[in-house]
Design a protein around this motif. Structure first.
Motif, mmCIF file in Angstrom:
data_model
loop_
_atom_site.group_PDB
_atom_site.id
_atom_site.type_symbol
_atom_site.label_atom_id
_atom_site.label_comp_id
_atom_site.label_asym_id
_atom_site.label_seq_id
_atom_site.Cartn_x
_atom_site.Cartn_y
_atom_site.Cartn_z
ATOM 1 N N SER A 74 -48.025 -4.565 -22.927
ATOM 2 C CA SER A 74 -47.459 -3.774 -21.817
ATOM 3 C C SER A 74 -46.360 -4.505 -21.048
ATOM 4 N N VAL A 75 -45.662 -5.421 -21.695
ATOM 5 C CA VAL A 75 -44.596 -6.147 -20.997
ATOM 6 C C VAL A 75 -43.210 -5.654 -21.404
ATOM 7 N N TRP A 76 -43.112 -4.912 -22.501
ATOM 8 C CA TRP A 76 -41.802 -4.546 -23.035
ATOM 9 C C TRP A 76 -41.140 -3.480 -22.192
ATOM 10 N N GLN A 77 -39.877 -3.721 -21.823
ATOM 11 C CA GLN A 77 -39.110 -2.784 -21.011
ATOM 12 C C GLN A 77 -38.198 -1.906 -21.865
ATOM 13 N N MET A 78 -38.148 -2.187 -23.167
ATOM 14 C CA MET A 78 -37.469 -1.321 -24.115
ATOM 15 C C MET A 78 -38.173 -1.475 -25.464
ATOM 16 N N ASP A 79 -37.909 -0.575 -26.371
ATOM 17 C CA ASP A 79 -38.593 -0.575 -27.657
ATOM 18 C C ASP A 79 -38.317 -1.863 -28.434
ATOM 19 N N LYS A 80 -39.378 -2.444 -29.009
ATOM 20 C CA LYS A 80 -39.222 -3.723 -29.716
ATOM 21 C C LYS A 80 -38.265 -3.596 -30.897
ATOM 22 N N VAL A 123 -42.056 -12.541 -13.920
ATOM 23 C CA VAL A 123 -41.219 -13.295 -14.850
ATOM 24 C C VAL A 123 -40.489 -12.284 -15.717
ATOM 25 N N HIS A 124 -39.159 -12.354 -15.731
ATOM 26 C CA HIS A 124 -38.353 -11.410 -16.506
ATOM 27 C C HIS A 124 -37.621 -12.143 -17.624
ATOM 28 N N LEU A 125 -37.496 -11.470 -18.747
ATOM 29 C CA LEU A 125 -36.685 -11.974 -19.855
ATOM 30 C C LEU A 125 -35.510 -11.029 -20.046
ATOM 31 N N HIS A 126 -34.277 -11.573 -19.881
ATOM 32 C CA HIS A 126 -33.058 -10.782 -19.960
ATOM 33 C C HIS A 126 -32.212 -11.212 -21.153
ATOM 34 N N HIS A 127 -31.388 -10.290 -21.649
ATOM 35 C CA HIS A 127 -30.237 -10.659 -22.454
ATOM 36 C C HIS A 127 -29.103 -10.973 -21.478
ATOM 37 N N HIS A 128 -28.163 -11.829 -21.888
ATOM 38 C CA HIS A 128 -27.112 -12.252 -20.945
ATOM 39 C C HIS A 128 -26.242 -11.091 -20.487
ATOM 40 N N SER A 129 -26.268 -9.979 -21.210
ATOM 41 C CA SER A 129 -25.518 -8.784 -20.800
ATOM 42 C C SER A 129 -26.133 -8.112 -19.587
ATOM 43 N N GLY A 130 -27.341 -8.573 -19.215
ATOM 44 C CA GLY A 130 -28.034 -7.988 -18.073
ATOM 45 C C GLY A 130 -29.171 -7.068 -18.456
ATOM 46 N N LEU A 133 -35.469 -7.122 -21.026
ATOM 47 C CA LEU A 133 -36.275 -6.935 -22.236
ATOM 48 C C LEU A 133 -37.774 -6.892 -21.943
ATOM 49 N N THR A 134 -38.259 -7.835 -21.131
ATOM 50 C CA THR A 134 -39.691 -7.895 -20.843
ATOM 51 C C THR A 134 -39.919 -8.330 -19.406
ATOM 52 N N THR A 135 -41.093 -7.969 -18.881
ATOM 53 C CA THR A 135 -41.512 -8.393 -17.548
ATOM 54 C C THR A 135 -43.008 -8.726 -17.582
ATOM 55 N N THR A 140 -50.894 -12.356 -13.992
ATOM 56 C CA THR A 140 -51.474 -12.105 -15.316
ATOM 57 C C THR A 140 -51.327 -13.322 -16.218
ATOM 58 N N ILE A 141 -50.148 -13.946 -16.169
ATOM 59 C CA ILE A 141 -49.918 -15.139 -16.983
ATOM 60 C C ILE A 141 -50.879 -16.259 -16.580
#
Length: 234
Positions: A74-80, A123-130, A133-135, A140-141
């Motif tokens: 449940s962390v994905w902010q867009m389809d894998k 904690v967020h994981l981004h692509h450099h374009s902004g 991807l995940t939160t 929880t961590i």
């Protein structure tokens, strides 16, 4: 198996000096230790210290990463699949893949970066374009860290390559029982780029995503610093 029995087995193993790895590659050390201790799982039941305990083997003076736990539910902010198609690469088997290790405050070769949002405990994981991807929730961590690794037996080994066989060899000669994991130390290690987030997925020929689990990994030599209580048993 009691703690005294484990100590006796580890002492016997230490007295054997260097032994050849029973598996090629990074996982050889853990597999070899399990085989030498006649274990079929990577954890132990030790009644005199409160039940189940995780077991990890590490090479001394190594900068390699070892997996603490995996978590991506449940962390994905867009389809894998979309993530792999848009931000992945073709691997040596011509598969669209995204095997990528990301440290905080460092943009990695795949243009991924981690943002630590302390005010919202995320904690967020981004692509450099902004693109996000995940939160993960920090709570929880930390909860996963404490529940998965409440007690940890770390066995350290010197490593060398046999001049004749070319195989890696291990001398298991030091061990610590670690208890009472420290959430603050975990976050400090994360901020100091000692803990990484590791994406491990690719597309099958059918187009289906094969996800090996997103790992939270730490440098082998830094595991001990995550615990309040450290008891040397070998």
């Amino acid at each position: 198996m009691t703690l005294q029995e484990i100590q006796r087995q580890l002492l016997r193993l230490k007295e054997k000096d260097f032994i050849p790895s029973r598996r090629i590659g990074a996982t050889g050390i853990g597999h070899t230790l399990e085989q030498e201790l006649n274990l079929t799982e990577t954890n132990l039941s030790i009644p005199d210290i409160g039940g189940r305990i995780e077991l990890k083997a590490t090479r001394k003076n190594s900068n390699s990463l070892v997996t603490l736990f995996t978590f991506n539910r449940s962390v994905w902010q867009m389809d894998k699949k979309e993530i792999i198609e848009n931000y992945g690469y073709l691997d040596e088997r011509n598969r669209r893949s995204l095997y990528s290790t990301v440290f905080y405050a460092q943009q990695n070769p795949h243009n991924l970066r981690i943002e630590l949002d302390k005010s919202n405990h995320k904690v967020h994981l981004h692509h450099h374009s902004g693109v996000l991807l995940t939160t993960w929730s920090i709570y929880t961590i930390i909860g996963k860290f404490i529940s998965k690794l409440e007690r940890l037996l770390v066995v350290l080994a010197d490593s060398q390559t046999n001049e004749v066989s070319g195989k890696e060899e291990f001398w298991f000669n030091e061990a610590y029982l670690l208890e009472n994991p420290l959430p603050d130390n975990f976050l400090t290690a994360f901020e100091n780029s000692q803990i990484a987030i590791d994406l491990r997925m690719h597309l099958k020929t059918t187009g289906v995503v094969r996800n090996h689990g997103t790992g939270f990994r730490i440098k082998e030599s830094d595991i001990i610093n995550l615990y309040a209580d450290r008891r040397k048993i070998l």
